[in-house]
Design an enzyme around this catalytic site. Structure first.
Site, mmCIF file in Angstrom:
data_model
loop_
_atom_site.group_PDB
_atom_site.id
_atom_site.type_symbol
_atom_site.label_atom_id
_atom_site.label_comp_id
_atom_site.label_asym_id
_atom_site.label_seq_id
_atom_site.Cartn_x
_atom_site.Cartn_y
_atom_site.Cartn_z
ATOM 1 N N THR A 83 3.231 41.857 -56.552
ATOM 2 C CA THR A 83 3.619 41.774 -58.267
ATOM 3 C C THR A 83 4.134 40.450 -57.348
ATOM 4 O O THR A 83 4.232 39.708 -56.499
ATOM 5 C CB THR A 83 5.071 42.548 -57.946
ATOM 6 O OG1 THR A 83 5.844 42.012 -59.311
ATOM 7 C CG2 THR A 83 6.076 42.646 -57.113
ATOM 8 N N CYS A 197 0.635 37.103 -63.366
ATOM 9 C CA CYS A 197 1.112 38.588 -63.454
ATOM 10 C C CYS A 197 -0.061 39.665 -62.543
ATOM 11 O O CYS A 197 -0.433 39.340 -63.151
ATOM 12 C CB CYS A 197 1.834 39.067 -64.284
ATOM 13 S SG CYS A 197 2.090 40.292 -64.645
#
Length: 231
Positions: A83, A197
């Site tokens: 992430t 992302c």
């Protein structure tokens, strides 16, 4: 091949992509029936998302550190955090493990510099786009100027990540939103765009962008497999 440890679950949609890409990359490099030696410690994204909204980064740092220790105890030789946003607390991970931690921004920064890019657009969660932990690393470590969408566009990019992509929803209307945002970054002088992302890769590829695309997920995986084989 060394064992790659992955802290996943943020969201599991992108973690599944990490697992797929790690094995595909290992097979591409080694051939035959090879796949990546890996471990994954999956956290509950409901807890993570609530703590993010509350701004409780200290507790999030503890949560990530615990997952990293679990991976090291399990035999991982390197740790990845699957992430971009949670790299806000990467220092908490570095502080508790004795094995390397591969920061997601570094393979991307290196690839951008190798491509001759100096000014790059950044898409991600509002935490990634608005806080300095990511933009600052690109600037201070890699000499890159990162620009982000305007406030309304940042809200749209963030909402689509959390309300759609984290649930596996890929919507053509949302793809058009991202295309327009990328076009706006190009008009402001961005030479490329970072998919900052790990879920964005589910929605946007090179064919959807007016700018060259640098996918943090793919670049992170490539660097990890290269290290695992070389080490």
């Amino acid at each position: 091949m060394k064992t790659i440890g992955v802290i996943g679950g943020m969201s599991w949609e992108s973690s599944a992509e990490y697992y797929r890409l790690l094995n595909r990359e290992a097979k591409a490099r080694l051939g035959g029936h090879h796949n990546a030696r890996s471990l994954m410690a999956t956290v509950d994204f409901a807890d993570v998302e609530a703590l993010q909204r509350a701004g409780d980064w200290a507790t999030l740092g503890t949560l990530m550190a615990d997952a990293a220790r679990q991976l090291e105890r399990g035999g991982a030789d390197i740790v990845l955090l699957a992430t971009n946003t949670m790299h806000r607390v990467c220092a908490s991970i570095d502080a508790v493990i004795s094995i390397p931690f591969l920061h997601i921004a570094d393979p991307t920064g290196a690839a951008l510099r190798a491509a001759g890019v100096e000014r790059v657009g950044l898409l991600g969660t509002r935490y990634t786009m608005e806080q300095d932990f990511y933009v600052g690393r690109l600037r201070d470590t890699h000499g890159l100027e990162a620009i982000v969408p305007d406030e309304r566009e940042r809200a749209d990019v963030h909402r689509i990540i959390y309300d759609e992509l984290c649930h596996g929803v890929v919507d053509e209307v949302s793809r058009d939103v991202y295309r327009r945002v990328i076009d706006g970054l190009a008009q402001r002088g961005a030479q490329a765009v970072i998919l900052g992302c790990t879920e964005i890769t589910l929605l946007i590829g090179a064919e959807d962008s007016s700018l060259p695309v640098f996918d943090t997920t793919a670049l992170h995986v490539q660097a990890a497999v290269e290290w695992a084989i070389g080490a």
